[in-house]
Design a protein around this motif. Structure first.
Motif, PDB file in Angstrom:
ATOM      1  N   UNK A  86      -9.216 -32.191  17.618  1.00 25.61           N
ATOM      2  CA  UNK A  86      -8.404 -31.108  17.056  1.00 25.61           C
ATOM      3  C   UNK A  86      -8.969 -30.632  15.710  1.00 25.61           C
ATOM      4  N   UNK A  87      -9.415 -31.561  14.879  1.00 24.34           N
ATOM      5  CA  UNK A  87      -9.970 -31.184  13.576  1.00 24.34           C
ATOM      6  C   UNK A  87     -11.215 -30.314  13.738  1.00 24.34           C
ATOM      7  N   UNK A  93     -11.812 -26.261  12.725  1.00 26.73           N
ATOM      8  CA  UNK A  93     -12.893 -25.793  11.853  1.00 26.73           C
ATOM      9  C   UNK A  93     -13.678 -24.679  12.533  1.00 26.73           C
ATOM     10  N   UNK A  94     -13.949 -24.843  13.807  1.00 28.46           N
ATOM     11  CA  UNK A  94     -14.721 -23.850  14.550  1.00 28.46           C
ATOM     12  C   UNK A  94     -13.958 -22.541  14.669  1.00 28.46           C
ATOM     13  N   UNK A 134      -6.365 -23.930  10.245  1.00 35.74           N
ATOM     14  CA  UNK A 134      -6.142 -24.920   9.194  1.00 35.74           C
ATOM     15  C   UNK A 134      -5.555 -26.181   9.809  1.00 35.74           C
ATOM     16  N   UNK A 135      -6.352 -27.222   9.831  1.00 30.83           N
ATOM     17  CA  UNK A 135      -5.899 -28.547  10.252  1.00 30.83           C
ATOM     18  C   UNK A 135      -6.744 -29.545   9.476  1.00 30.83           C
ATOM     19  N   UNK A 151      -8.407 -26.034  22.237  1.00 27.97           N
ATOM     20  CA  UNK A 151      -7.907 -24.669  22.379  1.00 27.97           C
ATOM     21  C   UNK A 151      -8.343 -24.021  23.683  1.00 27.97           C
ATOM     22  N   UNK A 152      -9.271 -24.646  24.393  1.00 28.37           N
ATOM     23  CA  UNK A 152      -9.731 -24.109  25.677  1.00 28.37           C
ATOM     24  C   UNK A 152      -8.657 -24.326  26.743  1.00 28.37           C
TER      25      UNK A 152
END
Length: 300
Positions: free
Chosen positions: A116-117, A121-122, A126-127, A278-279
């Protein structure tokens, strides 16, 4: 690097280990400082070990993999910091034997956090490292408690889509390594449904004061966090069996009402690591034939 920068890096490294419980050298590097050489992370961890704040074990069967964890002293020091203050004290893992026995699940949870981090970033979302909070205790009636493997806090950035920029998402994350049967895994849906409905009795109040009562989870979250099951430790057939069990549980009357309001999704960890969370690698438990991203919104 200035002393101030070094101190901030040391502080973050200790805070992450206290919060995550354990991590390999590579995981720590990718969580706290992927922009620098991994040798700097190794030196930082060695420095914290020399100060008695962290310790490590070596797993010979995994190519002498080093696994880092906080000492009791490290937990005590970091527990006084504002970024960790007020959180439930972590389950102690400062014994090397305890770490070795929990290392499979512990490192898989950390690997899930890292997915998730890195995806955030990609995407330009914001995480931060400390937005992944393991083992948050949520009491339910009768002494029961729901303790997800982690609570995830995540804010969408400019790439979040029209009307979604800045949206804050929260998720309860359950990491399953096939160490329990599919039915026991599916039973967790019922526990979350009970948490969603749980209204504690106010001490010293008559039962007529119903307007003052509300669900316990609202004290911590403006919306009930979505529920994410991350599946590992088995092949495709085992994944399918576990998703089928979750889908069957999702059809039970009390759970079905809960899932009309709260998104609940499952995905293999291997897909998260390959494509990113996110995919469209997630199966909604109400309709596992679909494939969606984890930011999917539930529809009645």
């Amino acid at each position: 690097m200035t002393n101030v920068d070094a101190g901030a890096g040391d502080r973050l490294a200790l805070a992450v280990l206290v919060q995550y419980r354990m991590a390999t050298t590579e995981q720590m590097h990718l969580v706290i400082a992927p922009e620098v050489r991994i040798e700097q992370t190794r030196r930082r961890l060695a420095k914290l070990r020399g100060e008695g704040l962290v310790e490590r074990i070596t797993l010979p069967q995994a190519g002498r993999l080093r696994v880092w964890f906080p000492t009791d002293y490290g937990v005590q020091v970091a527990g006084e910091w504002p970024e960790l203050r007020g959180r439930r004290p972590p389950r102690k893992v400062a014994d090397a034997t305890a770490v070795r026995l929990r290392v499979g699940h512990g490192l898989t949870v950390t690997e899930t956090a890292l997915a998730f981090l890195q995806d955030a970033r990609w995407r330009g979302d914001v995480c931060q490292a400390l937005d992944w909070i393991p083992e948050v205790h949520h009491p339910v009636s009768g002494g029961e408690a729901v303790i997800p493997d982690a609570v995830l806090y995540y804010r969408r950035g400019p790439s979040g889509g029209e009307g979604n920029e800045g949206a804050l998402l929260r998720a309860f994350v359950e990491v399953d390594r096939a160490t329990m049967g599919p039915e026991r895994l599916a039973a967790k849906l019922g526990a979350y449904a009970r948490l969603h409905a749980y209204v504690p009795q106010l001490a010293g109040r008559r039962s007529g004061f119903l307007q003052e009562r509300q669900e316990a989870w609202r004290r911590s979250y403006p919306l009930f966090p979505r529920l994410l099951f991350v599946l590992d430790g088995t092949g495709p057939a085992g994944i399918a069996t576990r998703i089928s069990a979750l889908h069957a549980a999702a059809g039970e009357l009390s759970v079905a009402a809960f899932l009309r309001e709260v998104p609940a999704l499952a995905a293999p960890l291997v897909d998260l690591l390959r494509d990113g969370p996110s995919a469209p690698v997630w199966r909604p438990l109400r309709n596992p034939a679909q494939r969606v991203g984890w930011m999917y919104s539930v529809h009645p």
